[in-house]
Design an enzyme around this catalytic site. Structure first.
Site, PDB file in Angstrom:
ATOM      1  N   HIS A 450       0.837  -1.200   0.000  1.00 49.10           N
ATOM      2  CA  HIS A 450       0.000   0.000   0.000  1.00 49.10           C
ATOM      3  C   HIS A 450       0.878   1.259   0.000  1.00 49.10           C
ATOM      4  O   HIS A 450       0.647   2.186  -0.792  1.00 49.10           O
ATOM      5  CB  HIS A 450      -0.908  -0.036   1.226  1.00 49.10           C
ATOM      6  CG  HIS A 450      -1.721   1.194   1.460  1.00 49.10           C
ATOM      7  ND1 HIS A 450      -3.066   1.260   1.189  1.00 49.10           N
ATOM      8  CD2 HIS A 450      -1.389   2.409   1.968  1.00 49.10           C
ATOM      9  CE1 HIS A 450      -3.523   2.466   1.510  1.00 49.10           C
ATOM     10  NE2 HIS A 450      -2.523   3.177   1.994  1.00 49.10           N
ATOM     11  N   GLU A 451       1.887   1.275   0.859  1.00 49.97           N
ATOM     12  CA  GLU A 451       2.773   2.440   0.910  1.00 49.97           C
ATOM     13  C   GLU A 451       3.620   2.537  -0.356  1.00 49.97           C
ATOM     14  O   GLU A 451       3.915   3.643  -0.828  1.00 49.97           O
ATOM     15  CB  GLU A 451       3.678   2.369   2.144  1.00 49.97           C
ATOM     16  CG  GLU A 451       2.944   2.285   3.469  1.00 49.97           C
ATOM     17  CD  GLU A 451       1.870   3.350   3.626  1.00 49.97           C
ATOM     18  OE1 GLU A 451       2.050   4.472   3.101  1.00 49.97           O
ATOM     19  OE2 GLU A 451       0.845   3.067   4.276  1.00 49.97           O
ATOM     20  N   HIS A 460      -5.416   7.223  -1.972  1.00 48.71           N
ATOM     21  CA  HIS A 460      -6.375   6.260  -1.445  1.00 48.71           C
ATOM     22  C   HIS A 460      -7.526   6.089  -2.430  1.00 48.71           C
ATOM     23  O   HIS A 460      -7.899   7.022  -3.150  1.00 48.71           O
ATOM     24  CB  HIS A 460      -6.906   6.712  -0.089  1.00 48.71           C
ATOM     25  CG  HIS A 460      -5.895   6.591   1.003  1.00 48.71           C
ATOM     26  ND1 HIS A 460      -5.731   7.533   1.992  1.00 48.71           N
ATOM     27  CD2 HIS A 460      -4.974   5.632   1.266  1.00 48.71           C
ATOM     28  CE1 HIS A 460      -4.766   7.156   2.815  1.00 48.71           C
ATOM     29  NE2 HIS A 460      -4.288   6.008   2.383  1.00 48.71           N
TER      30      HIS A 460
END
Length: 735
Positions: A450-451, A460
């Site tokens: 995700h990062e 997001h």
């Protein structure tokens, strides 16, 4: 007439009783064997098989999409079919029963051999496909799952045994596997075994198939660098329960193995997601080095050298105590400097990689000194952040779940099905979503991905990895899901592709034209990333981009996440590419919004193929006549670009200049003077008749810098504020 019938019957019998050149009978009543030849996927194995009766032979399609007939309760071997290929023709996939010889990797003739209806069928990739990553994710089936669901084992035999065979579970006739590839053509064999099937009385696999995959390493794209960051006095260990420490170790070597494999899981997942979204098998790559292999445990014992992803080991100027300070711990409520770990990591990356202008680095960092503070019930030395500057794009994540990561391909399924409960006396139950080992692996590997998504430019999203769908990352690599402590419910019995987590469509649109996802076949990248927006008459807006317009995101008032968008071009590079100019109207855009948002303020974010973007904060205001139109001195109407007057710097004053040469045919612009010091103070337009127009003021360097124009010159100006490149990150997740 009876005489001729008898003559034809005798002639037919005579032909069928002739023997083959090698002496074996070709009669249907014979028990002769098929000649054996060395397998293309083994070094020293020879396989043979009994021939089938003529009554069981049927024509097979080249790609061998097999469907098993409805079996008897005893589940015996069904009738077999040969590969129907002409001399010198290549099949899409070869499946045989009890014989592992088919067409060689060098394109030799294929043998017509009996096939098995229980031979594995790969559905996620076609034969002779080209890929650009070392590890690929495949999905397939055994026979017809709706008719006869079977459990068993799939064995992947790699090209010429250059990589050891790996085994993967088959659940209800579905399987998922990770396949290791070598540069060039790879001929991969898949063997299926099950206790419910009749098997041969030898070591010969009874149900096998082959597929050819070509691997071309993508060396034309910048790599994603993998870094383990430690304190300058760090012992190089990570949190683990005593049993894990004894069995696997928790030193730096173990961390390298686990982080490397996690990165290859990111790559396999992303490559498959891009393919499912219609963008081909493109993915980011890693910098590799020649080293002792770690992707299979057999390499650890033998010391086999391979080219695998390089893990950079970087030591910070900070001590472990400074890195674990509660005041910089992102999850600690009272922390006052929650973003400092990102700044510390950025400074360390600048010192290590020393980026030069125009050579942006993409770096994903594992903070090895992250530690579960049992007294404060907080993970110290950890932050989940992604973002960066013009020289380094950076993602950081802690090592608190590293013990649960698989360390080699053989451990992938065991890691994602390990129900061992998390012992919070030694390791963290991150966000109370890591109550068991397999769930901790989801959080650690998935949240770091995700990062890394933020590092690659993704915000997001409403679903997918960039929300929190990585809590089901395990479904990508396993067909069965164990009991979940997070949901307090039994896991999914059968995890199909539709049940997996994914990259959101908008993420894949960003990746399609991202520099890290470039393929050797892509057109050369253009340096002009600009996007221009021009409101014109009748409520229309013209959008132009020299590299093409990739997609447009639509936001209503107060929306932070995009729920509606427009995309242009197929993305496959075969249809001429995205358009360089489009026309937008307010009515058409509002029709794409939800009913309760159609009347609210409309914001656009327009993205070019060249990775540029432009935001229109209020589309309705942009197209309004008062803001979009200006009356020229000669009575004509002009249209303002959307970027006009957007600086809004403190102390600035609005000012506009309409060039006289644009409205008077007799006015000739001969030169442009730019007055500047550290920033631009003013621009003066000089004409042939010795008159001039000044925009701004004559500050900075005396006399300015003059640029003379030729007769055919055109003036194109783009001004922006100049200042320090701020350090920024686009995410502040608590993970």
């Amino acid at each position: 007439m009876p005489f001729f019938k008898e003559l034809r019957r005798r002639k037919t019998v005579a032909k069928s009783s002739k023997t083959s050149p090698n002496g074996s009978s070709a009669s249907t009543e014979s028990n002769g064997t098929v000649p054996t030849t060395k397998s293309s996927s083994t070094l020293s194995s020879f396989y043979g098989s009994n021939s089938t009766t003529a009554s069981s032979i049927q024509q097979s399609t080249p790609n061998l999409i097999l469907t098993a007939s409805k079996p008897s309760p005893a589940i015996s071997q069904p009738s077999q079919r040969p590969i129907a290929l002409g001399q010198g023709m290549a099949s899409n996939r070869n499946s045989v029963a009890g014989l592992s010889m088919a067409q060689s990797v060098n394109g030799g003739p294929a043998s017509k051999l009996p096939t098995s209806a229980f031979a594995p069928r790969v559905l996620s990739i076609t034969d002779n496909s080209w890929v650009n990553q070392k590890i690929i994710l495949i999905y397939g089936q055994i026979a017809d799952p709706s008719q006869q669901p079977l459990d068993g084992t799939l064995t992947v035999c790699h090209h010429q045994d250059h990589f050891p065979p790996t085994t993967w579970p088959v659940s209800d006739s579905h399987f998922k596997a990770l396949v290791h590839l070598f540069p060039g053509p790879n001929r991969i064999r898949f063997d299926f075994t099950s206790s419910k099937l009749v098997s041969s009385n030898s070591s010969i696999p009874a149900h096998s198939s082959w597929i050819n995959i070509n691997y071309l390493p993508a060396t034309t794209a910048p790599p994603v660098q993998l870094v383990i960051l430690l304190g300058k006095d760090s012992p190089g260990t990570f949190d683990a329960v005593p049993e894990r420490v004894q069995r696997e170790g928790n030193d730096l070597d173990a961390a390298i193995r686990k982080f490397r494999l996690a990165a290859y899981l990111w790559q396999a997942f992303t490559g498959e997601q891009m393919y499912r979204n219609g963008f081909g098998r493109r993915c980011f790559r890693f910098e590799e080095e020649w080293q002792t292999g770690t992707l299979t445990f057999r390499d650890w014992d033998s010391g086999q050298m391979r080219s695998e992803a390089k893990i950079h080991i970087v030591r910070s100027e900070k001590t472990v105590e400074e890195l674990r300070d509660l005041d910089v711990a992102q999850q600690y409520d009272k922390a006052k400097r929650k973003g400092d770990l990102f700044s510390i990591a950025m400074e360390a990356m600048r010192g290590y990689f020393r980026p030069t202008p125009g050579q942006k680095q993409y770096v994903s960092v594992l903070l090895l000194d992250a530690h579960w503070d049992t007294r404060m019930k907080t993970i110290t030395g950890h932050a989940a952040l992604g973002g960066g500057t013009n020289e380094i794009q950076l993602a950081i994540f802690g090592s608190q779940a590293l013990q649960s990561y698989p360390s080699c391909l053989e451990n992938v399924v065991p890691a994602f099905t390990d129900c061992t409960r998390t012992d919070s006396n030694f390791v963290a139950n991150d966000c109370n979503e890591s109550g068991s080992n397999w769930e901790a692996a989801n959080i650690g590997i998935g949240a770091h991905l995700h990062e890394t998504g933020h590092m690659l430019g993704c915000p997001h999203q409403e679903s997918g990895i960039m929300l929190r769908d990585y809590v089901k990352l395990n479904r990508t690599f396993s067909c069965r899901e164990p009991y979940s402590t997070r949901t307090k419910s039994p896991g999914m019995r059968l995890c199909l592709p539709k049940d997996e987590c994914n990259w959101h469509r908008l993420d894949t649109l960003r990746f399609r034209y991202h520099p890290c996802f470039r393929l050797p076949s892509d057109s050369p990248a253009s340096g002009d990333e600009s996007v221009r927006v021009w409101p014109v008459d009748n409520g229309k807006v013209i959008v132009t981009a020299p590299t093409g317009i990739a997609f447009v995101e639509l936001f209503s008032a107060n929306d932070e996440i995009c729920h509606a968008w427009l995309e242009y071009g197929s993305g496959d590079g075969l249809s001429g590419g995205p358009p360089r100019q489009i026309v937008l109207t307010e009515n058409d855009l509002r029709l794409r919004l939800a009913d309760d948002k159609k009347s609210k303020k409309l914001k656009l974010s327009i993205h070019s193929v060249g990775q540029g973007s432009h935001n229109v904060e209020d589309f309705g205001q942009l197209v309004s006549k008062s803001s979009a139109v200006v009356k020229l001195p000669n009575g004509q109407m002009g249209f303002k670009g959307s970027q006009l007057g957007t600086s809004q710097q403190a102390g600035s004053q609005p000012e506009q200049v309409i060039l006289e040469s644009a409205i008077k045919q007799t006015k000739l612009l001969t030169s442009v003077k730019v007055y500047h010091g550290f920033a631009v103070d003013g621009i003066e337009f000089c004409y042939e008749d010795l008159t001039s127009q000044l925009f701004g003021k004559r500050g900075g360097q005396r006399g300015g810098s003059e640029f003379c124009l030729g007769m055919s010159s055109q003036v194109s100006l783009s001004a922006r504020s100049v200042g320090d490149d701020p350090l920024s990150y686009t995410d502040a997740d608590t993970v």
